[in-house]
Scaffold this motif. Structure first.
Motif, PDB file in Angstrom:
ATOM      1  N   ALA A  93      -1.442   6.562  13.145  1.00 44.36           N
ATOM      2  CA  ALA A  93      -1.460   5.605  14.256  1.00 44.36           C
ATOM      3  C   ALA A  93      -0.403   5.923  15.307  1.00 44.36           C
ATOM      4  N   GLU A  94       0.753   6.465  14.873  1.00 43.42           N
ATOM      5  CA  GLU A  94       1.836   6.694  15.829  1.00 43.42           C
ATOM      6  C   GLU A  94       2.481   8.068  15.697  1.00 43.42           C
ATOM      7  N   GLY A  95       1.701   9.046  15.253  1.00 47.91           N
ATOM      8  CA  GLY A  95       2.234  10.391  15.138  1.00 47.91           C
ATOM      9  C   GLY A  95       1.407  11.231  14.186  1.00 47.91           C
ATOM     10  N   ARG A  96       2.088  12.131  13.476  1.00 48.10           N
ATOM     11  CA  ARG A  96       1.440  12.986  12.475  1.00 48.10           C
ATOM     12  C   ARG A  96       2.121  12.739  11.137  1.00 48.10           C
ATOM     13  N   ALA A  97       1.307  12.754  10.065  1.00 47.56           N
ATOM     14  CA  ALA A  97       1.826  12.319   8.773  1.00 47.56           C
ATOM     15  C   ALA A  97       1.224  13.102   7.622  1.00 47.56           C
ATOM     16  N   VAL A  98       1.920  13.035   6.491  1.00 47.68           N
ATOM     17  CA  VAL A  98       1.389  13.497   5.211  1.00 47.68           C
ATOM     18  C   VAL A  98       1.705  12.425   4.177  1.00 47.68           C
ATOM     19  N   PHE A  99       0.856  12.364   3.169  1.00 47.35           N
ATOM     20  CA  PHE A  99       1.053  11.395   2.092  1.00 47.35           C
ATOM     21  C   PHE A  99       1.375  12.127   0.794  1.00 47.35           C
ATOM     22  N   ILE A 100       2.229  11.502  -0.006  1.00 50.91           N
ATOM     23  CA  ILE A 100       2.615  12.041  -1.303  1.00 50.91           C
ATOM     24  C   ILE A 100       2.119  11.070  -2.373  1.00 50.91           C
ATOM     25  N   HIS A 101       1.422  11.605  -3.357  1.00 52.15           N
ATOM     26  CA  HIS A 101       0.789  10.807  -4.416  1.00 52.15           C
ATOM     27  C   HIS A 101       1.834  10.027  -5.209  1.00 52.15           C
ATOM     28  N   PRO A 102       1.478   8.801  -5.607  1.00 56.24           N
ATOM     29  CA  PRO A 102       2.403   7.971  -6.381  1.00 56.24           C
ATOM     30  C   PRO A 102       2.883   8.593  -7.691  1.00 56.24           C
ATOM     31  N   LEU A 131       2.920   5.103  -3.232  1.00 50.95           N
ATOM     32  CA  LEU A 131       2.377   6.028  -2.252  1.00 50.95           C
ATOM     33  C   LEU A 131       3.392   6.150  -1.126  1.00 50.95           C
ATOM     34  N   LEU A 132       3.751   7.381  -0.773  1.00 51.06           N
ATOM     35  CA  LEU A 132       4.788   7.613   0.228  1.00 51.06           C
ATOM     36  C   LEU A 132       4.193   8.391   1.397  1.00 51.06           C
ATOM     37  N   GLU A 133       4.467   7.933   2.591  1.00 54.76           N
ATOM     38  CA  GLU A 133       4.041   8.623   3.806  1.00 54.76           C
ATOM     39  C   GLU A 133       5.275   9.196   4.485  1.00 54.76           C
ATOM     40  N   LEU A 134       5.181  10.447   4.923  1.00 52.70           N
ATOM     41  CA  LEU A 134       6.203  11.055   5.778  1.00 52.70           C
ATOM     42  C   LEU A 134       5.596  11.158   7.157  1.00 52.70           C
ATOM     43  N   LEU A 135       6.313  10.683   8.172  1.00 47.44           N
ATOM     44  CA  LEU A 135       5.771  10.564   9.531  1.00 47.44           C
ATOM     45  C   LEU A 135       6.690  11.210  10.548  1.00 47.44           C
ATOM     46  N   GLU A 136       6.108  12.037  11.390  1.00 49.86           N
ATOM     47  CA  GLU A 136       6.772  12.521  12.606  1.00 49.86           C
ATOM     48  C   GLU A 136       6.187  11.707  13.743  1.00 49.86           C
ATOM     49  N   LYS A 137       6.998  10.864  14.335  1.00 47.62           N
ATOM     50  CA  LYS A 137       6.512   9.959  15.383  1.00 47.62           C
ATOM     51  C   LYS A 137       6.220  10.727  16.664  1.00 47.62           C
ATOM     52  N   HIS A 155       0.829  -1.201   0.000  1.00 47.21           N
ATOM     53  CA  HIS A 155       0.000   0.000   0.000  1.00 47.21           C
ATOM     54  C   HIS A 155       0.867   1.256   0.000  1.00 47.21           C
ATOM     55  N   HIS A 156       1.812   1.339   0.951  1.00 45.15           N
ATOM     56  CA  HIS A 156       2.699   2.500   0.983  1.00 45.15           C
ATOM     57  C   HIS A 156       3.976   2.199   1.750  1.00 45.15           C
ATOM     58  N   ILE A 157       4.952   3.092   1.563  1.00 42.19           N
ATOM     59  CA  ILE A 157       6.194   3.060   2.326  1.00 42.19           C
ATOM     60  C   ILE A 157       6.220   4.334   3.149  1.00 42.19           C
ATOM     61  N   CYS A 158       6.607   4.208   4.412  1.00 45.38           N
ATOM     62  CA  CYS A 158       6.628   5.344   5.326  1.00 45.38           C
ATOM     63  C   CYS A 158       8.058   5.683   5.731  1.00 45.38           C
ATOM     64  N   LEU A 159       8.412   6.957   5.578  1.00 48.63           N
ATOM     65  CA  LEU A 159       9.723   7.458   5.983  1.00 48.63           C
ATOM     66  C   LEU A 159       9.548   8.374   7.190  1.00 48.63           C
ATOM     67  N   GLU A 160      10.375   8.180   8.192  1.00 48.01           N
ATOM     68  CA  GLU A 160      10.303   9.015   9.396  1.00 48.01           C
ATOM     69  C   GLU A 160      11.078  10.309   9.176  1.00 48.01           C
ATOM     70  N   VAL A 161      10.448  11.430   9.539  1.00 43.70           N
ATOM     71  CA  VAL A 161      11.093  12.740   9.501  1.00 43.70           C
ATOM     72  C   VAL A 161      11.024  13.354  10.896  1.00 43.70           C
ATOM     73  N   GLU A 162      11.876  14.310  11.137  1.00 43.06           N
ATOM     74  CA  GLU A 162      11.940  14.955  12.451  1.00 43.06           C
ATOM     75  C   GLU A 162      10.816  15.978  12.636  1.00 43.06           C
ATOM     76  N   HIS A 163      10.514  16.758  11.588  1.00 50.58           N
ATOM     77  CA  HIS A 163       9.538  17.855  11.679  1.00 50.58           C
ATOM     78  C   HIS A 163       8.556  17.771  10.514  1.00 50.58           C
ATOM     79  N   ILE A 164       7.368  17.264  10.768  1.00 51.90           N
ATOM     80  CA  ILE A 164       6.401  17.047   9.693  1.00 51.90           C
ATOM     81  C   ILE A 164       5.891  18.354   9.099  1.00 51.90           C
TER      82      ILE A 164
END
Length: 141
Positions: free
Chosen positions: A117-126, A133-139, A85-94
């Motif tokens: 589920a475990e922080g705040r995120a944004v998604f980037i369209h494929p 589909l790419l998710e950027l997550l600030e945990k 479905h998607h790959i999630c990359l962790e970032v420091e400041h969403i």
């Protein structure tokens, strides 16, 4: 992205499934990966099984199951079937990551970070990420 906010690591790879319990017969029973938690996430209308990989600080596999008949993920599942479905990359400041993505005109699907589920995120369209589909997550800290 700025050097200080370059993604730190792959947080998780999300696999959409029709039924978490059925999927666990492979991931848990065959591969031996015990879920650390199975969680309902009402804001996203999903159930998620978190399968830790690589010890403390390692990445995870997330099995995601649509939890509502009107969930957008159910439409994804019906159209494409089970699988990545998607790959999630962790970032420091969403917030900064979102601003940088918008400045660079990346096809961001969110105008502001969403609760994940475990922080705040944004998604980037494929269409802007070579088909994934790419998710950027600030945990959550």
């Amino acid at each position: 992205m700025s050097a200080e906010n370059t993604p730190k690591r792959i947080d998780h790879v999300a696999i959409i499934v029709r039924n978490i319990e059925q999927a666990l017969t492979f991931y848990r029973d065959t591969l031996g990966i015990e879920p650390r938690e199975i969680k309902e996430v009402p804001s996203e209308q999903v159930r998620i099984a978190f399968l830790p990989m690589g010890g403390p600080g390692g990445s995870e596999i997330e099995l995601i199951e649509p939890a509502a008949t009107n969930a957008s993920l159910l439409k994804f599942l019906e159209k494409r079937g089970e699988g990545l479905h998607h790959i999630c990359l962790e970032v420091e400041h969403i917030d900064k990551a979102l601003q940088e993505m918008q400045t660079q005109e990346a096809p961001v699907l969110d105008q502001q970070p969403r609760l994940a589920a475990e922080g705040r995120a944004v998604f980037i369209h494929p269409k802007g990420t070579n088909g994934v589909l790419l998710e950027l997550l600030e945990k959550n800290k």
